[in-house]
Design an enzyme around this catalytic site. Sequence first.
Site, PDB file in Angstrom:
ATOM      1  N   SER A   1       0.850  -1.197   0.000  1.00  0.00           N
ATOM      2  CA  SER A   1       0.000   0.000   0.000  1.00  0.00           C
ATOM      3  C   SER A   1       0.884   1.244   0.000  1.00  0.00           C
ATOM      4  CB  SER A   1      -0.947  -0.035   1.202  1.00  0.00           C
ATOM      5  OG  SER A   1      -1.872   1.038   1.143  1.00  0.00           O
ATOM      6  N   THR A   2       0.811   2.068   1.037  1.00  0.00           N
ATOM      7  CA  THR A   2       1.586   3.307   1.076  1.00  0.00           C
ATOM      8  C   THR A   2       3.085   3.016   0.932  1.00  0.00           C
ATOM      9  OG1 THR A   2      -0.062   4.160   2.622  1.00  0.00           O
ATOM     10  CG2 THR A   2       1.952   5.445   2.366  1.00  0.00           C
TER      11      THR A   2
ATOM     12  N   HIS B   1      -2.741  -1.015  -3.260  1.00  0.00           N
ATOM     13  CA  HIS B   1      -3.894  -0.159  -2.996  1.00  0.00           C
ATOM     14  C   HIS B   1      -3.782   1.121  -3.816  1.00  0.00           C
ATOM     15  CE1 HIS B   1      -4.340  -2.120   1.241  1.00  0.00           C
ATOM     16  NE2 HIS B   1      -4.830  -2.886   0.277  1.00  0.00           N
TER      17      HIS B   1
ATOM     18  N   ASP C   1      -4.270  -5.173   5.915  1.00  0.00           N
ATOM     19  CA  ASP C   1      -4.700  -5.966   4.768  1.00  0.00           C
ATOM     20  C   ASP C   1      -3.618  -6.988   4.421  1.00  0.00           C
ATOM     21  OD1 ASP C   1      -6.325  -6.791   2.700  1.00  0.00           O
ATOM     22  OD2 ASP C   1      -5.607  -5.271   1.285  1.00  0.00           O
TER      23      ASP C   1
ATOM     24  N   MET D   1      -0.082   1.011   5.279  1.00  0.00           N
ATOM     25  CA  MET D   1      -0.865   1.210   6.494  1.00  0.00           C
ATOM     26  C   MET D   1      -1.861   0.066   6.673  1.00  0.00           C
ATOM     27  SD  MET D   1       0.097   4.090   7.917  1.00  0.00           S
ATOM     28  CE  MET D   1      -1.262   4.456   9.019  1.00  0.00           C
TER      29      MET D   1
END
Length: 359
Positions: free
Chosen positions: A174-175, A201, A297, A294
């Site tokens: 993600s991030t 993401h 998931d 973050m």
Amino acid sequence: MDVKKIKVLVVDDSAFMRKMISNILESHHLLTVVGTARNGLDALKKIDELNPDVITLDIEMPEMDGLTALKRIMETKPMPVVMLSSLSKHSADKTFESMELGAVDFVTKPSGAISLNIKEIESEIISKVLEATKVKVDLFTKANRTPEYSKASAHRITQNFSKKNQNIIGIGTSTGGPRALQQVITRLPENIPAPIVIVQHMPPGFTESLAKRLDQLSHVKVLEVSDGEKLENGVAYIAPGGYQFRVIETKEGLRAKITKEEPKSGHQPSVDVLFESLANLLNYNLIGTIMTGMGADGANGIVEMKKKKQNTVIIAEAEETCVVYGMPKSAVKTGVVDHVVQLPEIADMIINLLKIRGE
């Protein structure tokens, strides 16, 4: 006791957007807007004057655009920056360039440069600005350097895959993910005996640009996956933004199943959804990798993979190299992670697991 507020500088060439974004941020009790700037040049002056904790930075601006300003910021005074991007191919390409330059994340304006409906993404703006303050900015200053690869941990391999089975590699991030994916995917050889399936993401419209950017840099082919597509060895498939990605086993081999659903734990695509589908593949050895991001998931997905196939190998990115140590931390907490590996070593770990000899 007074809580110390996070100081934000809002940079946008539209007075309307500066006002709307400022109002959104000020609505949160932990955020305060210490100033606004109308372009990159103005922003650089305001940074010196106001010393913000985080910046929201528009990409398209006159005099000095967001990319030029971002480069100057990261060279002179690195700090967390969240980009604001219009949803267009041109903006998507510039957004990925900003991520390479050191931006933490980006928010897509819902209806172009001047979005009258900006309130629709109020929660996303607030959450990404809050998240940005937690990242390791020092990692961004090293983003364009060639990493020093340590292969020490890559040889500590105890896992034995069944040679009767084929292989598949799953990656969730993600991030900070686009930069992390670049370090991993570009180091995999074109003859890797496995398809690579990826959830990053990201909103619709950006995953295709990410795939094309990685494809230009990599030995393996990289593309945004389509529904029903047959999955081949030596190809990396990125889930399209706004859709769930599952892998299903057919008589002809593996195929992608792409569906529009309700988000799972707030995510579509979701790492959990992808990894839970991998757990159901009967004739495949599984490698699951969780990298920077973050939240949690992927944690449920790796538990399911291990539960159904005990010889699954799970890799988590080490805290030292994570831009945000959220998803890997949650993965480690499950107790099913086999290897905690710094980012530059992840590709070597995968290569060794698959018994590929280097050039």
